[in-house]
Design an enzyme around this catalytic site. Structure first.
Site, mmCIF file in Angstrom:
data_model
loop_
_atom_site.group_PDB
_atom_site.id
_atom_site.type_symbol
_atom_site.label_atom_id
_atom_site.label_comp_id
_atom_site.label_asym_id
_atom_site.label_seq_id
_atom_site.Cartn_x
_atom_site.Cartn_y
_atom_site.Cartn_z
ATOM 1 N N HIS A 356 -17.767 -87.728 8.879
ATOM 2 C CA HIS A 356 -18.999 -88.010 7.994
ATOM 3 C C HIS A 356 -18.690 -87.626 6.384
ATOM 4 O O HIS A 356 -19.843 -87.834 5.641
ATOM 5 C CB HIS A 356 -20.143 -86.925 8.321
ATOM 6 C CG HIS A 356 -20.726 -87.336 9.706
ATOM 7 N ND1 HIS A 356 -21.872 -87.914 9.994
ATOM 8 C CD2 HIS A 356 -20.344 -86.818 10.894
ATOM 9 C CE1 HIS A 356 -21.904 -88.235 11.348
ATOM 10 N NE2 HIS A 356 -21.021 -87.397 11.893
ATOM 11 N N LYS A 544 -32.820 -86.011 -1.094
ATOM 12 C CA LYS A 544 -31.664 -85.754 -0.482
ATOM 13 C C LYS A 544 -31.041 -84.286 -0.930
ATOM 14 O O LYS A 544 -31.538 -83.783 -1.941
ATOM 15 C CB LYS A 544 -30.599 -86.696 -0.842
ATOM 16 C CG LYS A 544 -30.374 -86.971 -2.265
ATOM 17 C CD LYS A 544 -29.582 -88.257 -2.598
ATOM 18 C CE LYS A 544 -29.892 -89.456 -2.427
ATOM 19 N NZ LYS A 544 -29.538 -90.480 -1.353
ATOM 20 N N ARG A 545 -29.905 -83.971 -0.430
ATOM 21 C CA ARG A 545 -29.693 -82.878 -0.868
ATOM 22 C C ARG A 545 -29.095 -82.643 -2.224
ATOM 23 O O ARG A 545 -28.666 -83.821 -2.890
ATOM 24 C CB ARG A 545 -28.420 -82.205 0.082
ATOM 25 C CG ARG A 545 -28.754 -81.814 1.338
ATOM 26 C CD ARG A 545 -29.514 -80.330 1.245
ATOM 27 N NE ARG A 545 -28.664 -79.178 0.888
ATOM 28 C CZ ARG A 545 -28.337 -78.364 1.732
ATOM 29 N NH1 ARG A 545 -28.594 -78.384 2.972
ATOM 30 N NH2 ARG A 545 -27.262 -77.337 1.321
ATOM 31 N N LYS A 550 -24.100 -86.707 -5.636
ATOM 32 C CA LYS A 550 -25.447 -87.441 -5.488
ATOM 33 C C LYS A 550 -26.066 -87.897 -6.779
ATOM 34 O O LYS A 550 -26.886 -88.801 -6.927
ATOM 35 C CB LYS A 550 -26.216 -86.912 -4.512
ATOM 36 C CG LYS A 550 -25.603 -86.835 -3.246
ATOM 37 C CD LYS A 550 -26.485 -86.060 -2.015
ATOM 38 C CE LYS A 550 -26.014 -85.681 -0.804
ATOM 39 N NZ LYS A 550 -25.908 -86.809 0.211
ATOM 40 N N THR A 652 -28.490 -92.332 4.851
ATOM 41 C CA THR A 652 -29.492 -92.664 5.609
ATOM 42 C C THR A 652 -30.699 -92.711 5.143
ATOM 43 O O THR A 652 -31.468 -93.489 5.661
ATOM 44 C CB THR A 652 -29.447 -91.841 6.947
ATOM 45 O OG1 THR A 652 -29.424 -90.410 6.455
ATOM 46 C CG2 THR A 652 -28.133 -92.267 7.847
ATOM 47 N N LYS A 656 -34.128 -95.625 5.353
ATOM 48 C CA LYS A 656 -35.490 -95.310 5.731
ATOM 49 C C LYS A 656 -36.420 -95.849 4.592
ATOM 50 O O LYS A 656 -37.393 -96.491 5.013
ATOM 51 C CB LYS A 656 -35.861 -93.902 5.637
ATOM 52 C CG LYS A 656 -35.067 -93.048 6.848
ATOM 53 C CD LYS A 656 -34.896 -91.628 6.650
ATOM 54 C CE LYS A 656 -33.814 -90.871 7.757
ATOM 55 N NZ LYS A 656 -33.414 -89.806 7.421
HETATM 56 C C1 26W Z 1 -18.374 -77.104 6.779
HETATM 57 C C2 26W Z 1 -19.473 -77.317 5.676
HETATM 58 C C3 26W Z 1 -19.989 -79.060 6.086
HETATM 59 C C4 26W Z 1 -21.255 -78.962 6.535
HETATM 60 C C5 26W Z 1 -21.668 -80.388 6.842
HETATM 61 C C6 26W Z 1 -19.277 -79.965 5.472
HETATM 62 C C7 26W Z 1 -19.722 -81.156 5.709
HETATM 63 C C8 26W Z 1 -20.825 -81.254 6.392
HETATM 64 C C9 26W Z 1 -21.612 -82.809 6.456
HETATM 65 C C10 26W Z 1 -20.364 -83.915 7.115
HETATM 66 C C11 26W Z 1 -22.098 -83.194 5.578
HETATM 67 C C12 26W Z 1 -23.070 -84.295 5.751
HETATM 68 O O1 26W Z 1 -24.149 -84.338 6.129
HETATM 69 N N1 26W Z 1 -22.556 -85.610 5.770
HETATM 70 C C13 26W Z 1 -23.288 -86.890 5.535
HETATM 71 O O2 26W Z 1 -23.378 -87.615 6.772
HETATM 72 C C14 26W Z 1 -24.453 -88.458 6.887
HETATM 73 C C15 26W Z 1 -24.536 -89.009 8.362
HETATM 74 O O3 26W Z 1 -23.434 -89.707 8.735
HETATM 75 C C16 26W Z 1 -24.114 -89.615 5.894
HETATM 76 O O4 26W Z 1 -24.973 -90.574 5.999
HETATM 77 C C17 26W Z 1 -23.982 -88.836 4.455
HETATM 78 O O5 26W Z 1 -23.590 -89.739 3.513
HETATM 79 C C18 26W Z 1 -22.877 -87.690 4.472
HETATM 80 O O6 26W Z 1 -22.789 -87.153 3.304
#
Ligand code: 26W
Length: 812
Positions: A356, A544-545, A550, A652, A656
Site C-alpha cells: 500500500h 485525509k491523514r 499529501k 480512495t 468517494k
Molecule cells: C507500520 C506503519 C504503517 C502503518 C500503515 C505503515 C504504512 C501503513 C499503511 C500502508 C498506510 C496506508 O494507509 N496506505 C494507504 O493505503 C490506501 C489503501 O490502499 C491507499 O489508497 C493510500 O494511497 C495509501 O497511502
C-alpha cells in the site's frame, strides 16, 4: 423478517419492553438505538448461521483477509440498508415519534484503523459479503481505537478513544474458540529415530487470544460473513495457587496488564514504521491466533493437507501480518508433521500480499535480535526461508553479490518484511496502475525481475453502498429515477447516466441535490462548530491523514495567497469559497502538527476578518472520522487530491468524492490517473509535476526551492508571513519549521514547485463553477464514470485473479 411497518413496530416495542424494560415513552434515544440494534442482530444471526452452514456444505474456499486495521465506522445504518430494511424502519420509527438518523448518531464509530488501508479493508468486507464470496476479516479488537482529536488553542490534542465504554452491540464473544499464543522462551531440537528434528518449546509466555465475531451483512442476499477480532487475555490456569502465580509472574495484576497491553491500542501511525516491540507482539498475536483458527476450520473438513490451498486463501494487508508465512510453516511442520517442501508449497500457494505504499519510512523491518527473542522458533524459520531463497538466487545469478544482498530477507541485522511477503506468497499487488508500475520499475524492480508472474495490479475501490446509497439518499433516488435500480447491484451501470448529459432538468436536479446536501452540512457545521458557512460558496474539501506528501500545506498556502490578494484589493471579485479540512496527525509527527496549527491559524484570521470573510472561509473539522466523511462528501463541490506525484499509492477518498459528484483538483498520482482516464480532461482539474518528473528530481537533483522563493513574489510574500510579523505569525516563531522545510531544506514534497500551477487550476475551478449547467454536467460525468471505482469491481478482480474463488450461489 418484518412483513410490514406494523410488524416492525410491534417487534420494536416488545424488544424495548422485554430486553430493556422500557416503553417508547420512557426510552431514551440510546435505549432505542440499542433496541433497534438488538432486533437487527436477531435477524442477522439466523442468516449468519445459514451462511456458515452453506459454506460448509458446499466446501467453499474461504478467504481470510488479515489486517491490523479495519476502519468500519458505524454499522447500524449500513446493516439496515443491506437488509433492505432502511425505509421500513425509518418510517416505522417516525410514526413512533423517533428518528432513525438520530438513533444512528448514538453509535460510536468503530475506529480500528488509521486511514486508507483500514478503510479499504472495511469496504472490501462489504463487497465480499455483497458478492456472496466466502471472505472474512481477521483483525485486532483494540480496546482503544484511533485517538479522538481535539483542537485546543489551535493545536491538536489527542485523547484516548474509549469506544468500548459503550457496549459494541454487534460483537459476539466466543470464548470457546479461544487459542493460545506463545512469546519468548527457548527451543531445543531433538532428533527422532528417522533422523527428523522435533522442536520443543519451553520457558515461553502464553497468552489467550479470544475471538469476538462481528457479522458482515451482504446487500440484499442473506449472506453474513464474519469479521473476527482478537483480544488478548491472561490464560486462566485454575490449578495454580495465587502464591504460585505470583512467584511465577511477579504480581498477577502486573502480568495481566502487561499482556492485555497487546490488544490495548491501535498504533496511531500511518506510514511511519517505528520498530516497537509491542507492535511486533501485536502483529504476531493476530497472525498466530488467526492461522491457528484457519487451520482448525480446515481440519474440520477432514481433507489431506495437499488440498489446503484449494480450501483456504490468506491475504496480508500490507506487510503487517507477514508473519503468517513463517507461522503457517511452523504449525505445518512442528504440529502437523509436514516436511519443509510440502509446507512451503502450501504456504506460498495460499498466501498473497498487497503493498500500500512506496514510502521508505513506512517499510517494515524488525531488528533480528528482537524477532529472535520474542519469537525464537519463528525466527529460525525466517532464517531458513532466507537461506534457501539466497541459495536459489545464487544459482540464478551466480556471483551477483549485490543483487543477492539487495533481495535478502535477513540483512544488516534486520528482517525485511516486504521481502518476506514477496518470497512467501504467490501474488503481490499494488493498489493503482501507477503505483504497481512504480513497484515493478523501481521500488521492487529486482523482485519483479526475479518473479515477474507474481506481480499484478488491483486498483482500489470503495463500497458504493455506504458511500452513495447510504450517505447520499437523495442522489441515490435521482439516479434510480433516471436509470432504474439495477446499478445498485451493478454499479458499472452508472455509466448509463451519460444518456442524461443533455437533459437540463436532470442536471438541474443534480444541482438542487448538491445544494440541499450543502445546506444540511452547513447546519451541522453550525451546530457542532458554531461557524456559519454559506451554502452558495464553493465547498472545497481536503479530508485525509495529515502528511507532508499529501500536501495540505499547498492548500493552506494557496488560501493565504487568496487572502493576500483580497487584502491588497478589497474590490477584487472572487467566487466565494469555503475551504474545509479534516486531518489527524500521528502523535509524534511534529511537522504534521505544525500544519494543523497553521490551518487553524489561517481559519482564525480569515473567519473573523469582515473584509474577506464573505468571500473565503476556512473550517478545520476536528476529529475527522468515517462518520464525518459520510456527512461532508455528499456536500462537496471540489475534492482536493494534491499529493506529490508518485507518493500516494492510490487514494480512495478521491473515489468517494467522484461518486458523489464532486470535481477533483488533483495531481497525476495514484488512482487520480485512472479517474482522469475515465472522465477525460474536461471533467477534472489536473496540475503539477508528473511522477516521472518527481522521481527524476529525486534521482538527479536539480530542484532548488530557494530559487523559486526568490523569484516568485507570491511565494516569497506568503512564506515570509510565516516567519515575519503578519496576521498569521502574530510575530511568533510557531511556523519557523514549516518555512525551513520549504526554503532551507529544499521542499521535499515540491510544494513550491507546484504552487503556480495549483493557483491556475484553482482559478479555472472558480471560473467554471460560475457556469452552473456546465459544472453540473462535469459533476454528472464524474458520477457516471465512478462505477469502475466500486470495491465490487476490485473484489471481483481479487477473487478471480488472486484468490480463485466464486460466488456461493443459492443463499437467496
Ligand atoms: C507500520 C506503519 C504503517 C502503518 C500503515 C505503515 C504504512 C501503513 C499503511 C500502508 C498506510 C496506508 O494507509 N496506505 C494507504 O493505503 C490506501 C489503501 O490502499 C491507499 O489508497 C493510500 O494511497 C495509501 O497511502
Amino acid at each position: 423478517m418484518f412483513s410490514d411497518k406494523k410488524d416492525f413496530q410491534e417487534a420494536f416495542k416488545k424488544k424495548l419492553k422485554t430486553q430493556f424494560g422500557k416503553t417508547v415513552d420512557t426510552a431514551t434515544e440510546y435505549d432505542a438505538y440499542r433496541t433497534l440494534g438488538a432486533l437487527v442482530q436477531d435477524h442477522v444471526n439466523e442468516n449468519w448461521l445459514k451462511t456458515r452452514q452453506e459454506y460448509q456444505a458446499k466446501k467453499a474456499k474461504q478467504v481470510y483477509y488479515f489486517s491490523m486495521e479495519f476502519l468500519m465506522g458505524r454499522l447500524l445504518g449500513n446493516n439496515l440498508l443491506n437488509m433492505q430494511l432502511l425505509s421500513l424502519v425509518d418510517e416505522g420509527l417516525e410514526e413512533l415519534g423517533l428518528s432513525l438518523s438520530a438513533l444512528e448518531e448514538k453509535e460510536k464509530d468503530a475506529g480500528l484503523g488509521n486511514g486508507g488501508l483500514g478503510r479499504l479493508a472495511a469496504c472490501f468486507l462489504d463487497s465480499l459479503a455483497s458478492l456472496q464470496l466466502a471472505g472474512h476479516g481477521y483483525g485486532m479488537r483494540y480496546k482503544y481505537g484511533m485517538f479522538d482529536q481535539q483542537i485546543i488553542d489551535g493545536k491538536q490534542v489527542e485523547l484516548p478513544d474509549d469506544w468500548l465504554s459503550q457496549q459494541f452491540i454487534w460483537e459476539v464473544r466466543r470464548p470457546e474458540e479461544a487459542l493460545e499464543v506463545r512469546f519468548g522462551g527457548h527451543i531445543s531440537a531433538t532428533e527422532n529415530d528417522n533422523g527428523d528434528l522435533t522442536f520443543n518449546y519451553y520457558g515461553y509466555e502464553q497468552i489467550q487470544a479470544v475471538p469476538y465475531d462481528v457479522p458482515v451483512v451482504g446487500y440484499n442476499n442473506d449472506t453474513v460473513n464474519t469479521l473476527r477480532l482478537w483480544s488478548a487475555e491472561p490464560t486462566v490456569d485454575d490449578t495454580l495457587t495465587k502464591a504460585e502465580v505470583e512467584s511465577h509472574y511477579g504480581h498477577f495484576l502486573d502480568h495481566k496488564r502487561s499482556l492485555e497491553a497487546i490488544s490495548e491500542f491501535l498504533y496511531p501511525d500511518d506510514s511511519n514504521e517505528e520498530g516497537k516491540r509491542l507492535r511486533l507482539k501485536q502483529e504476531y498475536f493476530l497472525v498466530s491466533a488467526g492461522v491457528q483458527s484457519v487451520i482448525r476450520s480446515f481440519e474440520e473438513l477432514n481433507l489431506p493437507w495437499s488440498q489446503f490451498s484449494d480450501q483456504v486463501a490468506m491475504h496480508i494487508n500490507d506487510t503487517h501480518p507477514a508473519l503468517i508465512i513463517p507461522e503457517l510453516m511452523r504449525i505445518l511442520m512442528d504440529d502437523k508433521g509436514l516436511g519443509w517442501e510440502e509446507a512451503w508449497e502450501i504456504t506460498q500457494s495460499s498466501v498473497s500480499y498487497t503493498n500500500h505504499t512506496t514510502l521508505v519510512e513506512a517499510l517494515e523491518s524488525w531488528p533480528v535480535d528482537m524477532v529472535r527473542n520474542l519469537l525464537p522458533r519463528v525466527f529460525m524459520i525466517i532464517d531458513e526461508i532466507n537461506e534457501r531463497f539466497c541459495q536459489s538466487l545464487w544459482k540464478a545469478y551466480p556471483g551477483e553479490f549485490d543483487r543477492i544482498a539487495d533481495l535478502a530477507i535477513v540483512a544488516d541485522g534486520q528482517v525485511k518484511m516486504a521481502h518476506l511477503s514477496i518470497v512467501g506468497s504467490h501474488s503481490v499487488n499494488g493498489v493503482a496502475k501507477l503505483h504497481t508500475e512504480i513497484l515493478k520499475k523501481r521500488e521492487m524492480k529486482r523482485f519483479y525481475d526475479t518473479f515477474p508472474e507474481r506481480f499484478n495490479n488491483k486498483t482500489n475501490g470503495i463500497t458504493h453502498r455506504r458511500w452513495l446509497l447510504h450517505a447520499n439518499p437523495s442522489l441515490t433516488s435521482a439516479i434510480t429515477e433516471a436509470i432504474g435500480s439495477d446499478w445498485k447491484e451493478d454499479p458499472k451501470q452508472l455509466q448509463r447516466l451519460m444518456e442524461k448529459k443533455d437533459d437540463l432538468a436532470f442536471l438541474d436536479q443534480l444541482h438542487d441535490i448538491k445544494q440541499e446536501n450543502k445546506r444540511n452540512f452547513a447546519d451541522w457545521v453550525y451546530q457542532t462548530q458554531n461557524i456559519v458557512v454559506d451554502p452558495n460558496s464553493i465547498f472545497d474539501v481536503q479530508i485525509k491523514r495529515l502528511h507532508g506528501y499529501k500536501r495540505q500545506l499547498l492548500n493552506a498556502l494557496h488560501i493565504m495567497h487568496l487572502y493576500n490578494e483580497l487584502k491588497s484589493d478589497p474590490t477584487l471579485e472572487i467566487v466565494p469559497r469555503t475551504f474545509f479540512f479534516g486531518a489527524k496527525a500521528a502523535s509524534g509527527y511534529h511537522f504534521a502538527k505544525k500544519v494543523i496549527q497553521l490551518i487553524n491559524r489561517i481559519a482564525h484570521v480569515i473567519n473573523k476578518d469582515p473584509e474577506v470573510n464573505d468571500k473565503i472561509k476556512v473550517v478545520f473539522l476536528p476529529n475527522y472520522s468515517v462518520s464525518v466523511a459520510e456527512k461532508i462528501i455528499p456536500a462537496t463541490n471540489v475534492s482536493e487530491q494534491i499529493s506529490t506525484a508518485s507518493k500516494e499509492a492510490s487514494g480512495t477518498g478521491n473515489m468517494k468524492f467522484m461518486m458523489n459528484g464532486a470535481l477533483t483538483v488533483g495531481t497525476m498520482d495514484g488512482a487520480n490517473v485512472e479517474i482522469h482516464d475515465f472522465v477525460g480532461d474536461d471533467h477534472i482539474y489536473t496540475f503539477g509535476l508528473s511522477s516521472e518528473e518527481v522521481l527524476e528530481y529525486y534521482r538527479s537533483g536539480g530542484y532548488s526551492s530557494r530559487e523559486l522563493y526568490e523569484q516568485d513574489d507570491r511565494i516569497r510574500h506568503t512564506l515570509d508571513q510565516l516567519i515575519h510579523y503578519s496576521p498569521f505569525s502574530k510575530g511568533e516563531t510557531d511556523f519557523q519549521d514549516i518555512y525551513d522545510a520549504l526554503v532551507t531544506h529544499n521542499d521535499e514534497y515540491f510544494v513550491l514547485k507546484d504552487f503556480a500551477d495549483y493557483i491556475l487550476a484553482q482559478k479555472k475551478v472558480s471560473q467554471d463553477y460560475q457556469r452552473t449547467r456546465q459544472w453540473n454536467l462535469k459533476s454528472l460525468v464524474n458520477i457516471a464514470q465512478s462505477g469502475a471505482f466500486s470495491s465490487d469491481r476490485t473484489i471481483q478482480e481479487y477473487a478471480r485473479d488472486i484468490w480463485q474463488i466464486d460466488r456461493v450461489q443459492s443463499l437467496k
